[in-house]
Write an enzyme that holds these catalytic residues in place. Sequence first.
Site, mmCIF file in Angstrom:
data_model
loop_
_atom_site.group_PDB
_atom_site.id
_atom_site.type_symbol
_atom_site.label_atom_id
_atom_site.label_comp_id
_atom_site.label_asym_id
_atom_site.label_seq_id
_atom_site.Cartn_x
_atom_site.Cartn_y
_atom_site.Cartn_z
ATOM 1 N N GLU A 99 10.403 5.892 4.702
ATOM 2 C CA GLU A 99 9.117 5.629 4.041
ATOM 3 C C GLU A 99 8.555 6.934 3.493
ATOM 4 O O GLU A 99 8.507 7.928 4.202
ATOM 5 C CB GLU A 99 8.150 4.985 5.045
ATOM 6 C CG GLU A 99 6.719 4.863 4.574
ATOM 7 C CD GLU A 99 6.572 4.095 3.245
ATOM 8 O OE1 GLU A 99 7.002 2.936 3.182
ATOM 9 O OE2 GLU A 99 6.022 4.680 2.278
ATOM 10 N N CYS A 131 0.738 -3.032 0.225
ATOM 11 C CA CYS A 131 -0.048 -4.141 0.787
ATOM 12 C C CYS A 131 -1.003 -3.674 1.884
ATOM 13 O O CYS A 131 -2.197 -3.935 1.827
ATOM 14 C CB CYS A 131 0.897 -5.215 1.316
ATOM 15 S SG CYS A 131 0.041 -6.572 2.114
ATOM 16 N N GLY A 163 -7.781 -7.326 -17.853
ATOM 17 C CA GLY A 163 -6.813 -8.230 -17.226
ATOM 18 C C GLY A 163 -7.491 -9.219 -16.294
ATOM 19 O O GLY A 163 -8.073 -8.826 -15.289
ATOM 20 N N VAL A 204 -6.921 -5.613 -25.320
ATOM 21 C CA VAL A 204 -7.440 -4.249 -25.187
ATOM 22 C C VAL A 204 -6.462 -3.292 -25.862
ATOM 23 O O VAL A 204 -5.264 -3.306 -25.565
ATOM 24 C CB VAL A 204 -7.668 -3.893 -23.699
ATOM 25 C CG1 VAL A 204 -7.958 -2.408 -23.540
ATOM 26 C CG2 VAL A 204 -8.817 -4.719 -23.141
ATOM 27 N N LEU A 236 4.645 -10.967 -4.637
ATOM 28 C CA LEU A 236 3.760 -11.385 -3.550
ATOM 29 C C LEU A 236 4.312 -10.883 -2.222
ATOM 30 O O LEU A 236 5.530 -10.952 -1.983
ATOM 31 C CB LEU A 236 3.671 -12.916 -3.506
ATOM 32 C CG LEU A 236 3.029 -13.586 -4.727
ATOM 33 C CD1 LEU A 236 3.201 -15.094 -4.668
ATOM 34 C CD2 LEU A 236 1.548 -13.221 -4.807
ATOM 35 N N ALA A 237 3.407 -10.419 -1.354
ATOM 36 C CA ALA A 237 3.826 -9.863 -0.068
ATOM 37 C C ALA A 237 4.630 -10.885 0.745
ATOM 38 O O ALA A 237 5.657 -10.548 1.343
ATOM 39 C CB ALA A 237 2.600 -9.422 0.717
ATOM 40 N N HIS A 254 -12.271 -35.444 11.138
ATOM 41 C CA HIS A 254 -13.516 -35.562 10.392
ATOM 42 C C HIS A 254 -14.622 -34.879 11.175
ATOM 43 O O HIS A 254 -14.710 -35.064 12.376
ATOM 44 C CB HIS A 254 -13.868 -37.041 10.206
ATOM 45 C CG HIS A 254 -15.198 -37.236 9.535
ATOM 46 N ND1 HIS A 254 -15.361 -37.040 8.185
ATOM 47 C CD2 HIS A 254 -16.409 -37.574 10.043
ATOM 48 C CE1 HIS A 254 -16.629 -37.266 7.889
ATOM 49 N NE2 HIS A 254 -17.287 -37.587 8.990
#
Length: 468
Positions: free
Chosen positions: A32, A41, A182, A239, A322-323, A447
């Site tokens: 890393e 993330c 965006g 833009v 997406l993670a 409910h």
Amino acid sequence: MNYDVIIIGSGPGGYVCAIKAAQLGLKVAVIEKRPTFGGTCLNIGCIPSKALLHASEVYAHASHGMDSLGVEISKPKLNLEKMMGHKDATVKSNVEGVAYLFKKNKIDSFIGLGKVLGEGKVSVTGDDGKTQELEAKNVVIATGSDVAGIPGVEVAMDEKVIVSSTGAIALEKVPEHLVVVGGGVIGLEMGSVWARLGAKVTVVEYLDAILGGMDRDVAKQFQRILVKQGMEFKLGAKVTGVEKSGKGAKVTHEPVKGGDAETIEADVVLIATGRMPYTEGLGLEDAGVVLDERGRVRTDNHYHTNVPGVYAIGDVIAGPMLAHKAEDEGVAVAEIMAGQAGHVNYGVIPGVVYTQPEVASVGKTEEELKADGIKYKAGKFPFSANGRARAMQASDGFVKFLADAETDRVLGVHIVGFGAGEMIHEAAVLMEFGGSSEDLGRTCHAHPTMSEAVREAALATFAKPLHI
Ligand code: NAI
């Protein structure tokens, strides 16, 4: 040093892959480059933004959402520094959680820049410039993605005035006017945070709808809700320039259909025009790893690149960025490397926008079904007809089911409403098991719950809803 697996990158794809591989008995190491684990993330993405989304929502609720419930309080005061402190503490506990899981699963870690040297060989260069070589039977590239910027427009992001999501989670004061370039997920989530804290927010979006790719019905309803919350939109606007001007910045945009350019002045401009795969410095070209036309690492269905023993997962390969998609691929590739049958069902990957209300979706949109020529039936139920939603003053939004016209198999579910990001999983499980709208409509729901609206939308698909 010799490993069964070396994973480059410790984001949700990489760290989950490491844990799963270790659980399956493999000797694992992770490389890393950040000083902490968890990738975009945990450090500068999903987790800190959710901490700010929650805190800003509490502030907004206290500012104008309580009187009508009979709770009278004096005007709340914003302590932005403390709010940022909450965000930082949340990040800290999450990244430390990954370090703990690595230790627990006996996963080795190396902090430094990883490089693929070819079959079974990886190097890691630390901050001190020292490089060491490691060997492994398998290498997994899980290096994620980075901010893409605006295609064809040069923008100098200083992360103070012209910011990406990284700067947008760390502003020192609430901007008077935030212009968001965006109208995708990042723009709307971070735009919401600063709008709730008092900024005027203008979103400039190229397409004629926000959340491109989401079901149009949902996107339209969601935009109406955001406008009610005070956000402004310029759609169909491209833009063409963002530059610093005085203490703020200027955003130039022109109608996509043609016409005169306009300029908007802003204190802060957020560039949220997408992300791109991150492969810088990885040495992929020298190692012979082939990329596709969009710079993503090319893999087969088993996440294998063209180089034997080199795999890739997550944002750096094709598919939604997406993670949770990366996490599932991490598990699947670990299983494959351990000789098992790893698999991800790409038809059932939920997507959630963590605004208030939330937007959530799984499976096909109505537009996709039309484009694919699939005959479908649709059922819809509004939260305004749900008792629990009324009791909570959360009656904005609806649930929409799309099912095969003949077999009733559910093909897509789309929700805009309070708690949509939790409710969507009932649809995901249903779809994972190939369920029908009748299966869900005949399942007893407690409910009063918001989830009853999910059942009612299912009823509306194969029979008739009861409460409308
Ligand atoms: P996005 O791809 O979701 O949206 C970018 C938007 O910018 C598009 O609607 C595009 O039409 C627009 N755009 C591009 N060029 C433009 C121009 N010149 N002028 C005006 N508009 C322009 O990208 P975003 O929001 O930056 O997110 C990046 C990635 O991160 C996405 O893949 C997203 O799924 C992921 N993400 C997911 C989150 C979640 O699941 N909640 C949260 C944050 C990010």
